[in-house]
Write an enzyme that holds these catalytic residues in place. Structure first.
Site, PDB file in Angstrom:
ATOM      1  N   ARG A 172       0.826  -1.217   0.000  1.00 60.04           N
ATOM      2  CA  ARG A 172       0.000   0.000   0.000  1.00 60.04           C
ATOM      3  C   ARG A 172       0.860   1.266   0.000  1.00 60.04           C
ATOM      4  O   ARG A 172       0.348   2.360  -0.242  1.00 60.04           O
ATOM      5  CB  ARG A 172      -0.995   0.000   1.154  1.00 60.04           C
ATOM      6  CG  ARG A 172      -0.398  -0.115   2.514  1.00 60.04           C
ATOM      7  CD  ARG A 172      -1.297   0.511   3.552  1.00 60.04           C
ATOM      8  NE  ARG A 172      -2.328  -0.371   4.015  1.00 60.04           N
ATOM      9  CZ  ARG A 172      -3.179  -0.022   4.981  1.00 60.04           C
ATOM     10  NH1 ARG A 172      -3.114   1.159   5.525  1.00 60.04           N
ATOM     11  NH2 ARG A 172      -4.072  -0.844   5.406  1.00 60.04           N
ATOM     12  N   LYS A 187      12.161  -0.697   4.352  1.00 61.32           N
ATOM     13  CA  LYS A 187      12.756  -1.269   5.576  1.00 61.32           C
ATOM     14  C   LYS A 187      11.626  -2.041   6.263  1.00 61.32           C
ATOM     15  O   LYS A 187      10.869  -1.479   7.056  1.00 61.32           O
ATOM     16  CB  LYS A 187      13.278  -0.141   6.466  1.00 61.32           C
ATOM     17  CG  LYS A 187      14.435  -0.516   7.382  1.00 61.32           C
ATOM     18  CD  LYS A 187      14.161  -1.638   8.337  1.00 61.32           C
ATOM     19  CE  LYS A 187      13.401  -1.208   9.574  1.00 61.32           C
ATOM     20  NZ  LYS A 187      12.934  -2.345  10.393  1.00 61.32           N
ATOM     21  N   THR A 242       3.363   4.583  17.676  1.00 62.45           N
ATOM     22  CA  THR A 242       3.300   6.038  17.776  1.00 62.45           C
ATOM     23  C   THR A 242       4.650   6.597  18.218  1.00 62.45           C
ATOM     24  O   THR A 242       5.095   7.636  17.722  1.00 62.45           O
ATOM     25  CB  THR A 242       2.178   6.435  18.759  1.00 62.45           C
ATOM     26  OG1 THR A 242       0.986   5.755  18.333  1.00 62.45           O
ATOM     27  CG2 THR A 242       1.929   7.922  18.772  1.00 62.45           C
ATOM     28  N   ALA A 243       5.327   5.880  19.129  1.00 64.67           N
ATOM     29  CA  ALA A 243       6.608   6.375  19.646  1.00 64.67           C
ATOM     30  C   ALA A 243       7.634   6.499  18.524  1.00 64.67           C
ATOM     31  O   ALA A 243       8.305   7.541  18.383  1.00 64.67           O
ATOM     32  CB  ALA A 243       7.122   5.435  20.736  1.00 64.67           C
ATOM     33  N   GLU A 262       1.164   6.042   9.745  1.00 66.73           N
ATOM     34  CA  GLU A 262       0.015   5.241  10.179  1.00 66.73           C
ATOM     35  C   GLU A 262       0.415   4.658  11.524  1.00 66.73           C
ATOM     36  O   GLU A 262       1.176   3.704  11.585  1.00 66.73           O
ATOM     37  CB  GLU A 262      -0.260   4.089   9.204  1.00 66.73           C
ATOM     38  CG  GLU A 262      -0.592   4.510   7.795  1.00 66.73           C
ATOM     39  CD  GLU A 262      -1.970   5.138   7.672  1.00 66.73           C
ATOM     40  OE1 GLU A 262      -2.721   5.146   8.668  1.00 66.73           O
ATOM     41  OE2 GLU A 262      -2.274   5.639   6.582  1.00 66.73           O
ATOM     42  N   CYS A 296      -3.834  -2.449  13.954  1.00 67.97           N
ATOM     43  CA  CYS A 296      -4.048  -1.138  14.568  1.00 67.97           C
ATOM     44  C   CYS A 296      -5.506  -0.687  14.446  1.00 67.97           C
ATOM     45  O   CYS A 296      -5.894   0.293  15.062  1.00 67.97           O
ATOM     46  CB  CYS A 296      -3.090  -0.106  13.991  1.00 67.97           C
ATOM     47  SG  CYS A 296      -3.035  -0.166  12.215  1.00 67.97           S
ATOM     48  N   GLU A 393      -3.120   0.286  23.309  1.00 69.30           N
ATOM     49  CA  GLU A 393      -3.450  -0.825  22.409  1.00 69.30           C
ATOM     50  C   GLU A 393      -2.998  -2.132  23.029  1.00 69.30           C
ATOM     51  O   GLU A 393      -1.814  -2.298  23.324  1.00 69.30           O
ATOM     52  CB  GLU A 393      -2.668  -0.648  21.106  1.00 69.30           C
ATOM     53  CG  GLU A 393      -3.431  -0.011  20.000  1.00 69.30           C
ATOM     54  CD  GLU A 393      -2.623  -0.023  18.718  1.00 69.30           C
ATOM     55  OE1 GLU A 393      -3.191  -0.350  17.687  1.00 69.30           O
ATOM     56  OE2 GLU A 393      -1.428   0.320  18.745  1.00 69.30           O
TER      57      GLU A 393
END
Ligand code: ADP
Length: 493
Positions: A172, A187, A242-243, A262, A296, A393
């Site tokens: 994608r 990567k 997120t980190a 994302e 996610c 999460e």
């Protein structure tokens, strides 16, 4: 399934690659270092792969830049043809690709083949959309001028992807990038690099030129730093935590690159009293337990209105109980292992925290008797939005149920998070569908549907869940720059 036999068979098919790809050449790490790739269901080492770092990444960037100079000059029709060929090859090899996904990621084979269909669809869509990258002509305010807008590829793209969808998270990004005329350094996650290499092998076979698609992995921070520092890399596209996303966004500032992120979600799944119970159970099951809860967009909090709470909890727990857990190649299995021991420990700590604060385990709640990283499909009731499991999460097969009274309360709880990726609503009331969909601070909303991802629709989050969109016509813009051209001295007489 005899894993060794399967690995040998995949090896002879030429799809099980164990070297990185730089400029069309299969390459070892320059210092010879390797890392193992494990089968999460058994712990067996499948193959050893290179552990690359900054030097190899810089070389991959250089060849991607060289390739950009010619790939971007091809006609859209020519790029489209090669992408279409890549799609055909992905589909022709979907059994083998599915097997590689199950081997290194653990998801059941049927689900893995589903990922190949889904992942390949991004390449097909990109092949079609390549021909529709239109510019614009703007009516000029001055008679002797003509104003044009061109869309041009951003340049070399660094694409960093996670392990939960080893193929689809790559296609994608890479599909639209190539369609627009960009070249890429991928990567993939070190946990699941084999699918990426197999896809890259098929890209070469499809006539995507050497250097247009490169794959490096090993020392993730070093590779990330090299991509960020390079002036030739003009775009970073990332799916992951997120980190790490925040670190990449900060790093991209050094050279002011375009960034798409994302990141993590904390999806609410709201079941109203007026929901169709069967539809709600099916939808919640699909969104919660897909990929053993490791996506996610998985429901992270199931908010259930008090009038339907007991009925839903019973019907949902029964449905969860019937799910077969096991190794992904076993017929009938719908829940594979978690990706690694750290993932199981995280799930355990969240469940422990919830129970210590008054939540009740309705089903499961512990490691599975199969051992390894298998965890019992779990339902926990009486969750409060302050508990760890509702704030973060869980990324595992645990469904936390929260009770609410009113629509306003449900919306408040749903939006009370820094995340904003996916949300789900189950109701038969048409006005409520609109009201709640509009009020939810999320990038995707599923109404009476738990599986909403498709290549033709824009996927992405708001708030700390990210920037930009993937898939659909909107996803193409992420890899394009707009150039305004003003033609002067154009008087007709
Ligand atoms: P997850 O918890 O899903 O593994 P991560 O954000 O840790 O999420 O990983 C997503 C991808 O980001 C993986 O390919 C990983 O190797 C990569 N990654 C992790 N840290 C860095 C970093 N500092 N720079 C670049 N990539 C990184």
């Amino acid at each position: 399934m005899d894993t060794q036999n399967l690995v040998a068979r995949l090896n002879s098919s030429g799809l099980l690659r164990s070297q990185c790809l730089i400029g069309g050449k299969w390459t070892e790490a320059y210092d010879g270092k390797t890392i193992p790739v494990h089968n999460p269901a058994t712990g067996d080492v499948l193959v050893n792969v290179p552990c690359m770092g900054g030097q190899e990444t810089n070389d991959a960037i250089s060849v991607a830049y060289e390739a950009f100079l010619s790939w971007s000059k091809l006609t859209a029709a020519e790029r489209s043809k090669r992408l279409r060929k890549w799609y055909d090859l992905l589909m022709a090899n979907k059994e083998e690709l599915g097997q590689i996904i199950t081997l290194e990621q653990g998801k059941p084979l049927k689900e893995a083949i589903g990922e190949v269909n889904y992942g390949a669809a991004f390449i097909e869509f990109s092949a079609e959309e390549a021909k529709r990258i239109y510019g614009d002509i703007i009516p000029s305010p001055l008679a002797d001028r003509r104003l044009l807008v061109l869309k041009q590829p951003v340049g070399v793209v660094g694409a960093i992807t996670p392990w939960n969808f080893p193929l689809a998270m790559i296609t994608r990004k890479v599909g639209p990038a190539l369609a627009c005329g960009c070249t890429v350094v991928i990567k993939p996650s070190e946990l699941t690099p084999l699918t990426a290499l197999a896809a890259a092998e098929l890209a070469l076979q499809a006539g995507i030129p050497p250097g247009a698609v490169n794959v490096v992995f090993g020392n993730a921070p070093e590779i990330g730093d090299a991509l960020l520092a390079s002036r030739q890399v003009r775009k970073i596209t990332f799916t992951g935590s997120t980190a790490v996303g925040k670190k990449l966004m900060a790093g991209a500032a050094q050279t002011v690159k375009k960034v798409s992120l994302e990141l993590g979600g904390n999806a609410p799944c709201i079941i109203f009293d007026d929901a169709d119970l069967e539809v709600a159970v099916r939808g919640a099951l699909g969104t919660k337990f897909r990929n053993s809860g490791q996506t996610c967009v998985c429901a992270n909090r199931i908010l259930v209105q008090e009038g339907i709470y007991e009925k839903f909890a019973i019907a949902f727990s029964q449905a969860v109980q019937s799910m077969q857990v096991g190794e992904g190649f076993t017929e009938g299995v719908v829940q594979g292992p978690l990706i690694n021991e750290a993932a199981v420990q995280k799930v355990e700590s969240f469940v422990k925290d919830a129970v210590s604060k008054g939540a009740k385990v309705l089903l499961g709640g512990k490691r599975h008797s199969l051992g390894m990283t298998f965890y019992e499909p779990t339902v926990i009731g009486d969750i409060k939005n302050e508990m760890l499991i509702a704030r973060n999460e869980v990324f595992g097969p645990v469904a936390p149920l929260l009770r609410f009274k009113t629509e306003e309360e449900a919306i408040r709880i749903a939006n009370d998070t820094d995340a904003g990726l996916a949300a789900y609503v189950f109701t038969e009331n048409v006005q409520r569908m609109w009201r709640v969909s509009e009020a939810l601070e999320y990038g995707l909303v599923g109404v009476n549907e738990g599986l909403v991802s498709t290549e033709v629709a824009p996927f992405g989050g708001v708030k700390e869940s990210g920037l930009g969109r993937e898939g659909s016509k909107y996803g193409m813009d992420e890899f394009l720059e707009m150039k305004y051209v003003c033609l002067g001295n154009m008087s007709s007489s």
